[in-house]
Write an enzyme that holds these catalytic residues in place. Structure first.
Site, PDB file in Angstrom:
ATOM      1  N   LYS B  99       0.752  -1.241   0.406  1.00 52.82           N
ATOM      2  CA  LYS B  99       0.065  -0.372  -0.099  1.00 52.82           C
ATOM      3  C   LYS B  99       1.076   1.083  -0.259  1.00 52.82           C
ATOM      4  O   LYS B  99       0.034   2.543  -0.390  1.00 52.82           O
ATOM      5  CB  LYS B  99      -1.173  -0.234   1.165  1.00 52.82           C
ATOM      6  CG  LYS B  99       0.016   0.608   2.530  1.00 52.82           C
ATOM      7  CD  LYS B  99      -1.263  -0.911   3.341  1.00 52.82           C
ATOM      8  CE  LYS B  99       0.636  -1.256   4.968  1.00 52.82           C
ATOM      9  NZ  LYS B  99       0.942  -2.388   5.056  1.00 52.82           N
ATOM     10  N   GLY B 181       2.545 -10.399  17.708  1.00 46.38           N
ATOM     11  CA  GLY B 181       2.779 -10.730  15.933  1.00 46.38           C
ATOM     12  C   GLY B 181       2.102  -9.725  15.003  1.00 46.38           C
ATOM     13  O   GLY B 181       2.044  -9.819  14.069  1.00 46.38           O
ATOM     14  N   LYS B 199      -4.524   3.332   2.708  1.00 43.67           N
ATOM     15  CA  LYS B 199      -5.237   2.469   1.967  1.00 43.67           C
ATOM     16  C   LYS B 199      -6.468   2.840   1.522  1.00 43.67           C
ATOM     17  O   LYS B 199      -7.255   3.199   1.195  1.00 43.67           O
ATOM     18  CB  LYS B 199      -5.533   1.539   3.414  1.00 43.67           C
ATOM     19  CG  LYS B 199      -4.558  -0.142   3.649  1.00 43.67           C
ATOM     20  CD  LYS B 199      -4.937  -0.348   5.073  1.00 43.67           C
ATOM     21  CE  LYS B 199      -3.873  -1.626   4.671  1.00 43.67           C
ATOM     22  NZ  LYS B 199      -4.158  -1.759   5.708  1.00 43.67           N
ATOM     23  N   GLY B 296      -2.616 -10.853   7.275  1.00 46.04           N
ATOM     24  CA  GLY B 296      -2.579 -12.347   7.251  1.00 46.04           C
ATOM     25  C   GLY B 296      -1.746 -12.904   6.376  1.00 46.04           C
ATOM     26  O   GLY B 296      -2.517 -12.267   5.168  1.00 46.04           O
TER      27      GLY B 296
END
Lengths: 403, 403
Positions: B99, B181, B199, B296
């Site tokens: 992005k 994480g 975004k 993810g």
């Protein structure tokens, strides 16, 4: 590009309105203006601004070489099937919102469009204005789709929401839905699950690339859901929704239309009133949900216009959205292992041992002041459930549960 | 079709995994198999199954005529920008999840791809695995987009969810996110809203067709949100979420990244933990929401592979996804009239008259055992709010509210 609209009812007049109101963005995205030349309808609409466009003979559309794209918003099979087929054979793109047509004759119409190198598009046939068919094909192209579960019918979702939130009976909620224009005078297609059945058949066909015979999908509506069921659901922090479900397990596709008890943490739980929501689970993506107005004039019309833009823009390089003539083997979802919510007559105390003997470990739920009790079972097939329930006796309700 | 992956970190290795695991469906949908020939990385991955594919010089990719498509999953601007540009100029399709790159250099890269008649696609740069960019362009093609509001960053959504549901402090929630994480050691890009800013800039550019300078978007993160704010929100049956917001009002586009107080009935309310949700409002469609894993490894990789399939399938008739070099005039969302949630030091009783004089009719909210009170104002601009708050004095917090 000149267009014809076949059927000037709610959706058809919405398409005209969207093309009119958003003409600038439509032209920009399609690459050329789209102008409605004909409106085919039995009625005449005297005094309406579209009066001069109205025709009554489909031949005028089929034989007019100026018409490049046809919108079918008549609904039903007759005469929509014949009209659409003739338009496609005449080399005209067709865009439809008609799930009955797509579910029953999609295979043939998709094949004709491919042979003619034109578009046959039907985004509006499922989920109204929610983009779902194109995302399934394009954006989720890299996925093995493991599950599609959808609240695909706004009328039944409205009824179930009101039964749950307001404590209304099924009959009261249906009557209100009819008063509000959500449900038709003859509400059978909605409340018996037939509408949802056609939609989950279309989604499954698009996801698998194979023809789905919707008549093979076990289909149960919401007519047997009572306010007692809704009370239990609320007590358990859950809700009952009518799902169209399609599960891919080890390459076999399991299908069903039936009420399901869903947990408050499920993304579909929050899909209430007339809204639709479609959960798609991919093997890499995990869960994704598409939510929006599943019906209604302008949302559905907007989806039709989106397809019109694609058809015009892609021209003779049409998008490949559809399925082959290969038939999908339909397995009933009841063959899958899953939890069940079940209500039995009698008291928990009296039947506790019988339940344990038949079902093993279950969770009991009792509402005060009733002559019954409910259980949430462990995972089992429908057949296993039926055998166990017969041993206990006095089954009043069973609903598959996602808790 | 031979492919190269630039950057074999989390996303890049996920792309390799998705292409490998779903190779059959990828081949079927792309029309030909996609084989990874090179993996460009600084590291060597000794003993890994991809060891033989690893190269360290981008020239090998640029100069290899066999390579038709390149995946960029390095992140950041340097050297991703230079590498991507060289690949495009060499006539290779590029798919990216980056992005920062798309927000900073999208205009130029989109132009080069158009000139070369190849694809430059970036679905994975926003919303991870959630299909949003293509639906905005294709499925919602007939719409005037009135609003895009998104929970676009999973890390901050996780932090805000835990502050709200578990009563954790911001610091505790951030620490836990880092342990899991979700958040990086240097969490600035997430918690200061920079990630969300890029975004919403990309989504706005796609929706309007114009270049958006993300540096012009007023951007506020979640570092000033306290558990006291979360307590008020919970008390009001609402929740605080970090929104990227883009509103089209009378043709002007108003942008902002900031925490927002959302009602339990808002479809974005139920978007919790690391999930993302993007609400799109069209002038005909009404509200539609896209929900799923916003980050993810595999979800994001799945979106990259979806783009690869499109690039290969469309070949030299690439999809037109992007924007022109025309610059969008960015208006701050604070210029819009909206409600505000605000906390003031002191007691409601002592300041009631001052608040009424400054704000007119407001709704007071008081939590017991605090030395302060809160109000929910009527609709007003940010400037009007600031003027009124100065008159009252002792402002501790202000958050735009959708209640």
């Amino acid at each position: 590009m000149k267009a014809a609209i076949m059927g000037y009812g709610t959706i058809g007049s919405g398409v005209y309105e969207v093309l009119d109101k958003n003409c600038k963005s439509v032209e920009k995205k399609a690459g050329e203006p789209i102008e409605v030349k004909y409106i085919l309808d039995l009625r005449k609409f005297p005094g309406s601004p579209v009066e001069k466009l109205v025709i009554h003979d489909v031949e005028q559309i089929v034989n007019d070489p100026e018409i490049g794209i046809v919108v079918e918003t008549m609904g039903g099979i007759k005469p929509a099937y014949e009209f659409v087929k003739r338009c496609l054979l005449a080399g005209k793109h067709v865009v439809t919102s008609n799930k009955a047509l797509v579910a029953a004759h999609g295979t043939e119409l998709i094949r004709i469009a491919a042979e003619k190198n034109i578009s046959f598009l039907f985004e509006a046939s499922v989920g109204g204005g929610i983009p779902i068919i194109r995302p399934l094909v394009e954006s989720l192209g890299g996925e093995e789709i493991l599950e599609i579960s959808g609240i695909l019918n706004g009328t039944t979702n409205y009824i179930l929401t009101k039964m749950s939130e307001e404590g209304w009976s099924f009959e009261e909620a249906l009557k209100r839905a009819q008063e509000l224009g959500y449900a038709e005078c003859n509400p059978e297609a909605d409340i018996e699950g037939y509408d949802t059945c056609r939609k989950i058949a279309i989604l499954t066909a698009v996801a698998t690339g194979k023809e789905v015979n919707y008549e093979e999908i076990p289909t149960q509506g919401i007519t047997k859901i009572t306010s007692m069921d809704s009370s239990y659901a609320a007590h358990m922090g859950a809700a009952i929704k009518l799902f169209g479900t399609s599960v891919n397990k080890d390459g076999k596709i399991y299908l069903e239309v039936a009420p399901v008890l869903v947990d408050a943490k499920d993304p579909l739980y929050a899909v209430t009133d007339v809204f639709n929501g479609i959960l798609v689970v991919g093997n890499m993506l995990g869960a994704s949900m598409f939510y929006g107005s599943g019906a209604g004039k302008l949302p559905t019309a907007s989806a039709v216009v989106g397809d019109m833009i694609s058809a015009v823009r892609f021209g003779d390089e049409p998008e490949k959205i559809g399925w082959s003539s290969e038939k999908l083997e339909v397995h009933p979802a009841a063959e899958l292992s899953r939890k069940y919510f079940a209500r039995f007559e009698g008291s928990e105390r009296a039947k506790k041992e019988a339940v344990a003997a038949a079902f093993g470990d279950v969770k009991f739920v009792t509402l005060e002041g009733t002559d019954e009790f409910a259980v949430l079972t462990g995972e089992m097939t429908g057949e296993e459930f039926d055998a166990a329930a017969a041993k206990v006796g006095g089954l009043r309700q069973k609903i598959a549960a996602r808790l």
